[in-house]
Scaffold this motif. Structure first.
Motif, mmCIF file in Angstrom:
data_model
loop_
_atom_site.group_PDB
_atom_site.id
_atom_site.type_symbol
_atom_site.label_atom_id
_atom_site.label_comp_id
_atom_site.label_asym_id
_atom_site.label_seq_id
_atom_site.Cartn_x
_atom_site.Cartn_y
_atom_site.Cartn_z
ATOM 1 N N LEU A 1 0.705 -1.409 -0.028
ATOM 2 C CA LEU A 1 -0.158 -0.101 -0.378
ATOM 3 C C LEU A 1 1.267 1.104 -0.032
ATOM 4 O O LEU A 1 0.236 2.722 -0.184
ATOM 5 C CB LEU A 1 -1.051 -0.067 1.423
ATOM 6 N N ALA A 2 2.257 1.517 0.583
ATOM 7 C CA ALA A 2 3.324 2.120 1.181
ATOM 8 C C ALA A 2 3.583 2.704 -0.409
ATOM 9 O O ALA A 2 3.686 3.624 -0.849
ATOM 10 C CB ALA A 2 4.173 1.912 2.167
ATOM 11 N N ALA A 3 3.570 1.337 -1.219
ATOM 12 C CA ALA A 3 4.737 1.292 -2.045
ATOM 13 C C ALA A 3 3.878 1.972 -3.510
ATOM 14 O O ALA A 3 3.667 3.080 -4.470
ATOM 15 C CB ALA A 3 4.796 0.273 -2.996
ATOM 16 N N LEU A 4 2.225 1.467 -3.546
ATOM 17 C CA LEU A 4 0.900 2.140 -4.093
ATOM 18 C C LEU A 4 0.964 4.186 -3.827
ATOM 19 O O LEU A 4 1.052 4.888 -5.221
ATOM 20 C CB LEU A 4 0.094 1.845 -4.340
ATOM 21 N N MET A 5 1.230 4.194 -2.223
ATOM 22 C CA MET A 5 0.329 5.495 -2.400
ATOM 23 C C MET A 5 1.918 6.717 -3.103
ATOM 24 O O MET A 5 1.258 7.771 -3.779
ATOM 25 C CB MET A 5 0.508 5.882 -1.181
ATOM 26 N N CYS A 6 3.172 5.900 -3.055
ATOM 27 C CA CYS A 6 4.004 6.820 -3.437
ATOM 28 C C CYS A 6 4.120 7.107 -5.044
ATOM 29 O O CYS A 6 4.609 7.997 -5.488
ATOM 30 C CB CYS A 6 5.611 6.777 -2.853
ATOM 31 N N SER A 7 3.931 6.179 -5.114
ATOM 32 C CA SER A 7 3.598 5.890 -6.753
ATOM 33 C C SER A 7 2.867 6.640 -7.408
ATOM 34 O O SER A 7 3.124 7.655 -8.578
ATOM 35 C CB SER A 7 3.663 4.397 -7.415
ATOM 36 N N ALA A 8 1.547 6.970 -6.396
ATOM 37 C CA ALA A 8 0.543 7.596 -7.253
ATOM 38 C C ALA A 8 1.543 9.434 -7.027
ATOM 39 O O ALA A 8 1.035 9.916 -8.113
ATOM 40 C CB ALA A 8 -0.544 7.849 -5.912
ATOM 41 N N GLY A 9 2.329 9.811 -5.924
ATOM 42 C CA GLY A 9 2.553 10.962 -5.383
ATOM 43 C C GLY A 9 3.311 10.870 -6.621
ATOM 44 O O GLY A 9 3.740 12.618 -7.114
ATOM 45 N N PHE A 10 4.463 10.358 -7.183
ATOM 46 C CA PHE A 10 5.393 10.626 -8.037
ATOM 47 C C PHE A 10 4.764 11.155 -9.316
ATOM 48 O O PHE A 10 5.371 11.878 -10.618
ATOM 49 C CB PHE A 10 6.782 9.281 -8.332
ATOM 50 N N VAL A 11 3.673 10.410 -9.691
ATOM 51 C CA VAL A 11 3.029 10.798 -11.311
ATOM 52 C C VAL A 11 2.102 11.592 -11.227
ATOM 53 O O VAL A 11 1.884 12.192 -12.206
ATOM 54 C CB VAL A 11 3.107 9.107 -12.013
ATOM 55 N N LEU A 12 1.735 11.677 -9.946
ATOM 56 C CA LEU A 12 0.395 12.779 -10.364
ATOM 57 C C LEU A 12 0.696 14.460 -10.972
ATOM 58 O O LEU A 12 0.092 14.655 -11.487
ATOM 59 C CB LEU A 12 -0.183 12.600 -8.483
ATOM 60 N N PRO A 13 1.488 14.850 -10.478
ATOM 61 C CA PRO A 13 1.538 16.394 -10.970
ATOM 62 C C PRO A 13 2.910 16.048 -11.690
ATOM 63 O O PRO A 13 2.423 17.242 -12.938
ATOM 64 C CB PRO A 13 3.615 16.718 -9.997
ATOM 65 N N ARG A 14 3.334 14.675 -13.084
ATOM 66 C CA ARG A 14 3.842 14.954 -13.878
ATOM 67 C C ARG A 14 2.415 14.346 -15.244
ATOM 68 O O ARG A 14 2.789 15.223 -15.768
ATOM 69 C CB ARG A 14 5.060 13.544 -13.983
ATOM 70 N N LEU A 15 1.602 13.501 -14.892
ATOM 71 C CA LEU A 15 0.479 13.232 -15.544
ATOM 72 C C LEU A 15 -0.351 14.235 -15.563
ATOM 73 O O LEU A 15 -1.131 13.721 -16.450
ATOM 74 C CB LEU A 15 0.402 11.101 -15.784
ATOM 75 N N LEU A 16 -1.302 14.337 -14.662
ATOM 76 C CA LEU A 16 -2.833 14.778 -14.117
ATOM 77 C C LEU A 16 -2.367 15.788 -15.056
ATOM 78 O O LEU A 16 -4.079 16.268 -15.628
ATOM 79 C CB LEU A 16 -2.712 15.092 -12.498
ATOM 80 N N PRO A 17 -1.888 17.035 -15.562
ATOM 81 C CA PRO A 17 -1.903 18.107 -16.355
ATOM 82 C C PRO A 17 -1.849 17.981 -17.348
ATOM 83 O O PRO A 17 -2.843 17.892 -18.396
ATOM 84 C CB PRO A 17 -1.025 19.016 -16.022
#
Length: 399
Positions: free
Chosen positions: A224-240
């Motif tokens: 679960l921790a790894a999935l949360m971290c991966s979401a944090g890594f990619v969110l600023p890059r992919l969401l826009p």
């Protein structure tokens, strides 16, 4: 358990594929490289830690528990990659960044060597696939190896927590959201995985049995921790980018009335068709084709139609901009009818630029397309006349 771990590794690894979707650009960006490296190594940690993988590695090498130093070494490499990512994220002079990166690699490189050496010195002949940390918690050299990998991982995660808290106060928007997700994932790792492991090991030292913390609680918390971290890594890059594609899809659909009206006169190359075409690419093709059609229809513009509709709209209380859009929509519809009927262009002089061609982007075209949907204040009829029902009332005749 192996299936759950493999699933976490797959989801974790796919985030690096999303970030690396443009290899040439990604290879020139140290931040993207370090992010992808950290995510890939994190996914490999899960693959190596799966009991099925451990059993296979032990069988292929013929060494009981050989998968343990392999997994711990991979976890140490992941911890190092996290620190390198933070260094690149913070930035600074090239020499400073390079110096800090080399220090992190050297420190964790020595850590990996120490893990291998300690394992080779230990006596661990009984294969343990799920409870090695607690089973060998009191075994010389194995005990030190286990503590060493945990301390190395804890150091990286605590540094990440501190950095996320500090930067979270200095930035905003999606970057702050991403940092909060990374912080949440890191805290889950520290509390749910590391603290559980430490507690179970210390319990073994004191003669108690809390192995369930290490074997049952720690693995899912780490996933679960790894999935949360991966979401944090990619969110600023992919969401826009994702939001831009979503807006592109909306504009593409809103341009449908305009495209349906002018597509017969467009001479632009046909766009490639395929499900793999992203909305932004489809929108770009449609925009180019519409502009080409507007150029082709320009000779058929009847300015009398435009002026009548504009004046009627203004008298009806519309704003100048709304009146202009309604007038241009009526003139364009009239021009498309003339072109389809192969009529001669009207005898009007002077060039005219549509509002849609004066503004950048697709906003002007979308406004024109939506104006075609709305009933015109004075719709054009063949010959450019205004329907009697909408014509200005005649003054009463006084005898």
């Amino acid at each position: 358990m192996s299936l759950v771990v493999y699933l976490a590794a797959f989801v974790f690894g796919m985030t690096s594929v999303l970030l690396f979707r443009r290899p040439r650009r990604a290879m020139r960006n140290p931040l993207t490289q370090s992010t992808c490296a950290a995510i890939v190594l994190g996914a490999l940690v899960f693959v190596c830690a799966a009991p099925a993988t451990l059993a296979t590695v032990n069988e292929l090498t013929g060494v009981p528990n050989f998968g343990a130093p392999m997994t711990y070494g991979m976890l140490s490499a992941y911890s190092c990659a996290v620190l390198v990512l933070l260094i690149n994220w913070r930035g600074g002079s090239r020499e400073r960044v390079r110096r800090l990166v080399l220090r992190a690699i050297a420190a964790y490189g020595l850590l990996v060597v120490a893990i291998v050496v300690l394992f080779s010195l230990a006596e661990a002949d009984t294969e343990r696939l799920t409870d090695l940390d607690t089973y060998y918690a009191n075994t010389p050299f194995m005990r030190e190896m286990i503590l060493l990998y945990l301390v190395g991982h804890s150091a990286a995660m605590l540094v990440m927590c501190a950095v996320c808290v500090k930067w979270g106060r200095e930035v905003g928007g999606l970057l702050r959201t991403g940092l909060r997700l990374i912080l949440l994932g890191t805290l889950l790792d520290v509390v749910g995985f590391q603290l559980a492991k430490y507690t179970a090991i210390v319990a073994r030292w004191t003669g108690h049995d809390l192995d369930f913390l290490s074997t049952t609680l720690a693995p899912p918390m780490a996933s679960l921790a790894a999935l949360m971290c991966s979401a944090g890594f990619v969110l600023p890059r992919l969401l826009p980018s994702a939001l831009a594609q979503w807006r592109g899809l909306g504009d593409y659909r809103r341009l449908a009335p305009l495209w349906s009206l002018v597509r017969s006169v467009s001479t632009a190359p046909k766009p490639p068709t395929g499900w793999w075409q992203l909305p932004q690419a489809r929108l770009q093709w449609r925009e180019v084709s519409i502009h080409d059609a507007l150029l082709a229809l320009a000779p058929y513009f009847d300015h009398r139609v435009r002026e009548r509709v504009r004046d009627t709209a203004l008298r009806a209380g519309h704003s100048p901009h709304q009146a202009r859009l309604a007038a241009e929509a009526a003139m364009l519809a009239d021009a498309a009818r003339r072109a389809a009927a192969r009529e001669e262009p009207p005898e009007t002089t002077g060039a005219y630029r549509l509002h849609a061609t004066e503004v950048s982007g697709t906003g002007g075209l979308v406004e024109l397309a939506q104006a075609l949907h709305r009933p015109s204040p004075a719709p054009a009829v063949p010959g450019g006349a205004v329907p009697p029902s909408l014509a200005e009332p005649e003054e009463p005749h006084v005898a």
